[in-house]
Design an enzyme around this catalytic site. Structure first.
Site, short mmCIF file in Angstrom:
data_model
loop_
_atom_site.label_atom_id
_atom_site.label_comp_id
_atom_site.label_asym_id
_atom_site.label_seq_id
_atom_site.Cartn_x
_atom_site.Cartn_y
_atom_site.Cartn_z
N ASP A 309 0.83 -1.19 0.00
CA ASP A 309 0.00 0.00 0.00
C ASP A 309 0.87 1.25 0.00
OD1 ASP A 309 -2.74 1.23 0.52
OD2 ASP A 309 -1.61 1.99 2.24
N GLU A 338 1.71 -0.02 -4.88
CA GLU A 338 0.71 0.97 -5.26
C GLU A 338 1.45 2.28 -5.56
OE1 GLU A 338 -3.44 2.98 -3.61
OE2 GLU A 338 -1.84 2.46 -2.19
#
Length: 606
Positions: A309, A338
């Site tokens: 993330d 990400e």
């Protein structure tokens, strides 16, 4: 009075790791005043004390040490002592050489709280603040690990090969904890999902069905209620400002040679949200803690990959070290970050061995990236009639920049995820546009990812309902649901139309290496039509039996079209027909091909 050890992290470790150095964090009242030794001829190479006397970081060398139970002895200045057992466990055979996901896979993304409630007994827990409330759109709804296990056959039937599950570690925030990105204990599965043992059991069940498991890992931040936030190991464990400062989200400052120092500092050190303290990965203790935690989960749960993330919100040099340490430990391991950049050069900067990164002598060591540029296009193009800049030309231009990526096949491609609009909302549940979207994801380079529920027509408008609108409960995941979309018999006719198409498409893709690793030739869109070929014949020496070619045609126009095929002669060659992979009809490709408005054809050439 003897110190009381309240926490040991990692709680245990494994013998035979590539990196033999293990840093163990002991936490307890005034633990730092003790001298420490260890049994079994294990060597302590470093003892780190910080300004907080409640922490002691002890590094041992496990080289040539076999699985064993060792004993740490802690003595104070008065020679009073206590002991603590610690386990070095046996690794799985060939653990270091574990394989991972790649472009032959299709990844299914689900949010556990919203997928299925398999064990109502853990809907709430006495140790966590937020309780079960399915009536609250952004509350805890009770989905859990058992619910995922119950529906692995459904996921496999869909054609998925890999599961990406949003974070499962404890998130003990008072509200909106269901997304679990504000973690409060990264060595513990949230009890509302299950236990650590349940997670390991999930991995085992997944592997029995020849599926793969990807953990969603967060390196940039923890939750404000993380146990360490009440007693930080060091003053610079997290980034602190005189007043609360949120990141400016301008990630371009990382490679911007003209960026100001203050903009860069706020970008890198500002908090992602008020409830998410920003971790200081430049602190070697923090970096080592995060590295060992990720490796511990890989070993413990037998993971097949990671999704990270907000990857480029962390310190760039530090997160590169984190990534390299993991891939040094597991050379075949895939990690997708990400990286929400909308420029091809800026996105490429973050892939391992990027030619763009080399300009600034930077290597992230990150194998895979999330292709947000393609996602943005897929969330708009099928509503566009098309001109010089809109419609299918967006897709053509996207692939025209593939030369910037050192490994374009290792991009994660998707139309939507848990942060974007739902495609079925954007396209107003027009199944024709859904089919076009899925067909493109299934046939271009990269690793396709599908967001849970879209395969049965789930929608939801983020603009009106916020994140909860795009993270609704999967129909049939709760006892008493009016519709059970997990079974063909209980699905509506419309849901079956979505599911059947998706299942046929991605199960067909499973065995098509030409789509996984083959080359691509595409043709400039005309009148909002777009044609490309995937093929594996690179020279005349390729045998006829090994040669494969797939022709993909999009008519994104609102009108029917007849495409003359002589324009595509260099790829059609001596092929005469193509088999429609969905209808299985045979289509002549020697002259012209008729296409309905807003439609797609995928043809296996013969």
């Amino acid at each position: 009075m003897f110190a009381q050890i309240e926490r040991i992290e990692p709680p245990f470790w494994y013998a035979g790791m590539y990196n033999p150095k293990l840093q163990i964090m002991f936490y307890g009242k005034n633990i730092a005043q003790f001298l420490v030794t260890v049994s079994n001829s294990i060597k302590i190479t470093n003892v780190k004390r910080t300004e907080n006397p409640n922490y002691l970081f002890v590094t041992i060398d496990t080289k040539n040490v076999k699985a064993t139970e060792c004993i740490f002895t802690f003595k104070d200045s008065n020679k009073k002592a206590f002991t603590q057992n610690y386990s070095l466990k046996q690794r799985r055979e060939n653990s270091a050489q574990r394989l991972s996901y790649d472009s032959s896979d299709m990844m299914y993304l689900l949010m556990p709280d919203r997928f299925s409630n398999g064990n109502p007994n853990n809907d709430s827990d006495t140790s966590t603040t937020e309780k079960y409330n399915r009536e609250l759109p952004e509350g805890r709804h009770g989905g859990d690990i058992q619910g995922i296990i119950n529906h692995l056959d459904y996921i496999k039937e869909l054609g998925a090969t890999t599961l990406w599950i949003t974070p499962l570690c404890e998130d003990n925030e008072a509200v909106y904890s269901y997304h679990t990105y504000a973690q409060t204990d990264v060595y513990k599965i949230d009890p509302r999902y299950g236990t650590n043992e349940d997670y390991a059991r999930l991995a085992a069940e997944i592997h029995q069905k020849n599926l793969k498991l990807v953990m969603d890992y967060v390196t940039n931040h923890w939750g404000l209620q993380h146990w360490m936030m009440k007693d930080l190991p060091t003053q610079d464990w997290i980034h602190l400002f005189e007043n609360f400062t949120q990141t400016n989200h301008r990630r371009t400052v990382i490679h911007d040679t003209n960026a100001s120092k203050i903009d860069t500092k706020i970008c890198m050190d500002g908090w992602f949200a008020p409830s998410m303290p920003d971790l200081n990965q430049a602190n070697s203790l923090v970096l080592n803690y995060l590295t060992q935690n990720a490796i511990w989960w890989i070993e413990y749960a037998n993971l097949d990959g990671l999704r990270v993330d907000t990857y480029n919100y962390a310190d760039p040099e530090a997160i590169a070290k984190w990534t390299k340490a993991i891939t040094d430990e597991y050379p075949n391991f895939n990690i997708v970050g990400e990286i929400s950049m909308r420029d091809h050069a800026q996105l490429s900067y973050w892939q391992k061995d990027s030619p763009i990164g080399k300009i600034q002598n930077f290597n992230s060591y990150l194998p895979s990236l999330m292709d947000f540029i393609l996602s943005d296009a897929l969330l708009t193009i099928f509503n566009e009639d098309g001109n010089w800049e809109t419609g299918m030309i967006r897709i053509y231009n996207n692939f025209a920049n593939d030369f910037l990526f050192p490994n374009v096949n290792n991009l994660l491609i998707f139309a939507e995820n848990h942060d974007t609009q739902r495609i079925n909302h954007v396209y107003k549940n027009d199944i024709g546009k859904y089919k076009m979207t899925m067909s493109l994801l299934a046939t271009v380079r990269g690793i396709p990812q599908l967001y849970y529920g879209s395969e049965v027509g789930m929608a939801g408008n983020k603009d009106n309902g916020g994140d909860a609108a795009i993270r609704q409960d999967f129909p049939g995941g709760w006892e008493g649901d009016a519709i059970n979309a997990f079974t063909k018999e209980a699905r509506t006719q419309g849901q079956n139309e979505y599911f059947d198409f998706t299942s046929k498409l991605f199960n067909w893709r499973k065995n098509k290496s030409v789509l996984h690793f083959g080359k691509m030739t595409h043709y400039i869109p005309e009148d909002n039509t777009y044609v490309y070929f995937r093929y594996n014949a690179t020279d005349p020496s390729v045998s006829e039996l090994a040669e494969q070619s797939v022709m993909v045609l999009f008519n994104n126009s609102s009108d029917t079209k007849t495409l003359k095929t002589n324009r595509f002669a260099e790829n059609i060659g001596n092929y005469k027909t193509g088999k429609d992979v969905i209808t299985e009809k045979i289509i002549d490709v020697t002259n012209e091909i008729f296409m309905d408005a807003k439609s797609v054809l995928i043809l296996e050439l013969r």
